[in-house]
Write an enzyme that holds these catalytic residues in place. Structure first.
Site, PDB file in Angstrom:
ATOM      1  N   ASP A 258      46.820  31.892  66.182  1.00 24.37           N
ATOM      2  CA  ASP A 258      45.665  32.715  65.792  1.00 24.37           C
ATOM      3  C   ASP A 258      44.923  33.177  67.049  1.00 24.37           C
ATOM      4  O   ASP A 258      43.814  32.719  67.335  1.00 24.37           O
ATOM      5  CB  ASP A 258      44.769  31.840  64.884  1.00 24.37           C
TER       6      ASP A 258
ATOM      7  N   GLY B 245      35.639  39.121  16.029  1.00 30.48           N
ATOM      8  CA  GLY B 245      37.061  39.078  15.657  1.00 30.48           C
ATOM      9  C   GLY B 245      37.511  37.625  15.636  1.00 30.48           C
ATOM     10  O   GLY B 245      36.945  36.789  16.352  1.00 30.48           O
ATOM     11  N   ASP B 246      38.530  37.301  14.826  1.00 23.57           N
ATOM     12  CA  ASP B 246      38.909  35.885  14.716  1.00 23.57           C
ATOM     13  C   ASP B 246      39.765  35.407  15.895  1.00 23.57           C
ATOM     14  O   ASP B 246      40.193  34.266  15.934  1.00 23.57           O
ATOM     15  CB  ASP B 246      39.612  35.603  13.383  1.00 23.57           C
TER      16      ASP B 246
HETATM   17  C1  SPV Z   1      39.970  32.344  59.804  1.00 20.30           C
HETATM   18  O1  SPV Z   1      40.177  31.937  58.671  1.00 20.30           O
HETATM   19  O2  SPV Z   1      40.844  32.899  60.470  1.00 20.30           O
HETATM   20  C2  SPV Z   1      38.661  32.151  60.435  1.00 20.30           C
HETATM   21  C3  SPV Z   1      37.793  31.078  59.949  1.00 20.30           C
HETATM   22  O3  SPV Z   1      38.356  32.849  61.356  1.00 20.30           O
HETATM   23  S1  SPV Z   1      38.066  29.685  60.897  1.00 20.30           S
HETATM   24  O4  SPV Z   1      39.488  29.406  60.864  1.00 20.30           O
HETATM   25  O5  SPV Z   1      37.285  28.618  60.348  1.00 20.30           O
HETATM   26  O6  SPV Z   1      37.659  30.018  62.264  1.00 20.30           O
HETATM   27 MG    MG Z   2      39.885  34.024  62.140  1.00 18.51          MG
END
Ligand code: SPV
Ligand code: MG
Length: 670
Positions: free
Chosen positions: A442, A328-329
């Site tokens: 975290d 197709g073009d």
């Molecule tokens: C995350 O992204 O939460 C991880 C990878 O567990 S790290 O942050 O490198 O531990």
């Molecule tokens: Mg992690």
């Protein structure tokens, strides 16, 4: 539209070849007579009505047409004085069947190639085939042409003339004028001349354009010598090869129409794009390669199906050397343009031709494509795809997503480079980024219910497989429920790290107190998870923190083999060193004993290593774990500061995406 074929004459100049049947039944190849070829092309152009004038051997001719079993309805009209008149009178005899319709008229001894016939049928105006490249024939038809319009047709014209062949499209108004004049001729006993003599009287009102076929085959067969020339041209045509590539797993009427057109140019070879190539530039194919091959093999008009391993046609074109490539073009612009440019240059190497048909966007296709994407997003279709991609590509990549929006970026970002298209294979739902988006540390503080909510937001707007950062997996008694929930949602892999107690982000390393779990405990957790899962495809990946916690290579390897032995479907080795040496050493030592178990890496610190190098060393999954969050945060902070500094938003505008763009970022429907 009706076809009119003039077959009343005998063709005395063919000698013994016409002693038992009319000239149109002369064989021109193993599979065709002049007539069967004409009728086949008429039928495949979608014309169903054929009016045929007969005379000599009329019964043989009628039986022959019926024996061909083509989807055509015939009206046979015998010229009762075929031996005393010319075809002008045969047309007169058939006049009642030729009213109020567009007519494709041809002499019964004319052989033409498909593309010529297609052009005639598609012509918007009345037309006659002429050639601007062939010399004027001594005894055959020539057309006197002015400004692309035909003024006279006959054998006696040499001035302002072009070689012409009696293949016409006659739109109904023009045909009414010509047919009227044919009737006047015949009713005044002028029956031995050509029908074109009547046309010459009315060419100012019957407006016939030239259709220049140049050197394409469009020849009458009058003598055995003509037959030899035409038969060799037909053999050449029948041996022509045509190549098309298909990536689609949904075939619709638009595809069938283009396949039909392509098959008319020669033997059609279809290249079916490998699963890997389809996945790399579009989406994961719903129908696997083998099934797409058999789908193509079963389409009428397809002679051969081969694999096309890459988006690039070069390899197949150089080995098959097709006379034509059909497409197709639409690929003249956009991401397919480099592929097209390469096709043009490879064809030039050996003199092949590119034929591009106008591309018509098919709404049905868009709808089917949308449905395919919706299916790919469903848990059962999504879950197993990571495993398949690893098997297919060897090494896959994943980018972090922590919201619908970042999911869309992971889903839709593509880059064109050197004729290839690159996109992310999968998404990583990072604990760090999911927590950061919520403004929390975290430390497994964001609970599973909330993490699942994030997955759901991402899944709602994407189709790609998901790798879930499961932190430590929590208590084994809890982990088994997490596995079942993730599996049910359509997540492909959970990665759990061999830590216990209060987990902190690995990138802190030994700066914070972190406790590694015992091999025994962690193996038990893996086993429990594997026992809990219901599908074969779901993967549990064991993440080893020995290098992060500076426990040494031996410890990392001991754990890796133990975790793989406990049933882990993959091993993630982590490091926070800029130098990739310890990662490479681990991969090499692990691979020397275990060739199969996929290895996962997160190259946040050792970010100079390319995916190609990881692949060469035996790594299977490369995760870009936090770059979207890390890039968005300073961009947002900068805009906030700019507004505060200027007491207005004007200065921040250049730092922002225009509203018109951001609203198109979000699809109405996935
Ligand atoms: C995350 O992204 O939460 C991880 C990878 O567990 S790290 O942050 O490198 O531990
Ligand atoms: Mg992690």
């Amino acid at each position: 539209m009706k076809a009119l074929i003039l077959n009343s004459g005998l063709g005395h100049r063919m000698g013994v070849l016409t002693s038992e049947h009319p000239k149109c039944m002369t064989e021109i190849s193993n599979k065709d007579t002049i007539l069967s070829r004409q009728l086949r092309l008429i039928a495949s152009a979608g014309i169903t009505e054929v009016v045929m004038t007969t005379g000599y051997f009329d019964e043989i001719l009628v039986n022959y047409c019926n024996s061909l079993n083509l989807p055509l309805h015939y009206t046979f009209v015998k010229n009762p004085i075929y031996d005393k008149t010319n075809y002008i009178y045969s047309i007169y005899c058939a006049r009642e069947f030729l009213q109020d319709d567009d007519i494709i008229m041809m002499h019964g001894d004319l052989v033409f190639e498909e593309s010529v016939f297609d052009d005639v049928v598609a012509s918007q105006y009345s037309c006659m085939t002429v050639s601007s490249t062939l010399p004027l024939p001594e005894k055959d038809f020539k057309a006197v042409v002015h400004n692309g319009m035909i003024e006279k047709v006959g054998i006696e014209f040499f001035t302002d003339a072009m070689a012409a062949q009696p293949l016409y499209k006659l739109c109904r108004e023009d045909w009414a004028v010509w047919l009227g004049e044919i009737c006047s001729f015949c009713e005044s006993d002028n029956r031995k001349c050509y029908a074109e003599n009547a046309f010459n009287q009315v060419s100012d009102r019957c407006r016939i354009h030239t259709l220049d076929v140049k050197n394409a085959l469009c020849n009458e067969i009058d003598t055995p010598e003509d037959l030899a020339v035409v038969a060799s041209r037909v053999a050449e045509l029948e041996n022509r090869t045509v190549y098309m590539c298909f990536s689609t797993d949904v075939i619709h009427s638009g595809h069938i129409a283009i396949i039909r057109k392509a098959a008319r140019l020669g033997k059609l070879i279809i290249g079916v794009l490998s699963d890997e190539a389809v996945a790399s530039y579009k989406r994961f194919p719903l129908v696997p390669f083998e099934e797409r091959v058999s789908l193509m093999e079963n389409i009428n008009g397809v002679s051969l199906v081969v694999e096309q391993k890459h988006l690039s046609y070069a390899e197949n074109l150089r080995s098959i050397k097709p006379d034509y490539v059909v497409h197709g073009d639409d690929w003249k612009v956009g991401f397919q343009k480099p592929v097209r440019d390469e096709v043009v240059s490879v064809l030039a190497e050996y003199g092949g031709k590119l034929v591009e048909f106008p591309y018509s966007k098919d709404e049905k296709y868009d709808e089917l494509e949308q449905r395919s994407r919706a299916r790919l997003a469903m848990p059962d279709a999504r879950r197993g795809r990571l495993k398949k991609l690893i098997a297919m590509k060897g090494t896959v990549n994943a980018i972090e997503a922590h919201s619908g929006l970042t999911g869309l970026i992971a889903e839709k970002t593509t880059v064109l480079q050197d004729g290839k298209t690159y996109q992310f294979d999968a998404m990583w739902v990072s604990s760090l980024c999911d927590s950061t988006a919520k403004g929390k540390p975290d430390i497994e503080l964001v609970d599973m219910t909330s993490r699942f909510r994030t997955i759901d937001d991402i899944m709602e707007v994407t189709t790609k497989p998901i790798i879930f950062d499961g932190d430590t997996g929590g208590l084994t008694e809890h982990f088994v429920y997490t596995v079942k929930s993730l599996e049910r949602m359509g997540v492909s892999m959970v990665i759990i790290e061999d830590k216990t107690g209060l987990k902190k982000n690995s990138l802190f390393g030994t700066e914070v107190q972190q406790t590694q779990d015992s091999i025994e405990n962690f193996c038990a957790k893996i086993r429990a998870g594997k026992n809990a899962q219901k599908t074969k495809e779901f993967m549990i990946c064991a993440r080893i923190e020995s290098l992060i916690l500076e426990r040494g290579m031996e410890d990392a390897l001991e754990r890796a083999f133990a975790f793989a032995g406990a049933g882990a479907d993959a091993i993630m080795i982590h490091s926070r060193k800029k130098d990739p040496a310890e990662i490479f050493e681990f991969v090499e030592k692990f691979r020397s004993r275990d060739k199969q178990t996929p290895i996962v890496v997160v190259p946040t610190s050792f970010n100079t290593v390319t995916e190609e190098e990881f692949k060469a060393r035996g790594v299977n999954v490369v995760i870009y774990a936090n770059q979207l969050t890390r890039s968005a945060f300073p961009a947002m902070q900068n805009v906030a500061q700019t507004i505060l500094t200027n007491h207005r938003a004007k200065e921040a505008d250049d730092l922002c995406m225009p509203i018109s763009k951001i609203i198109t970022l979000i699809p109405e429907e996935m």
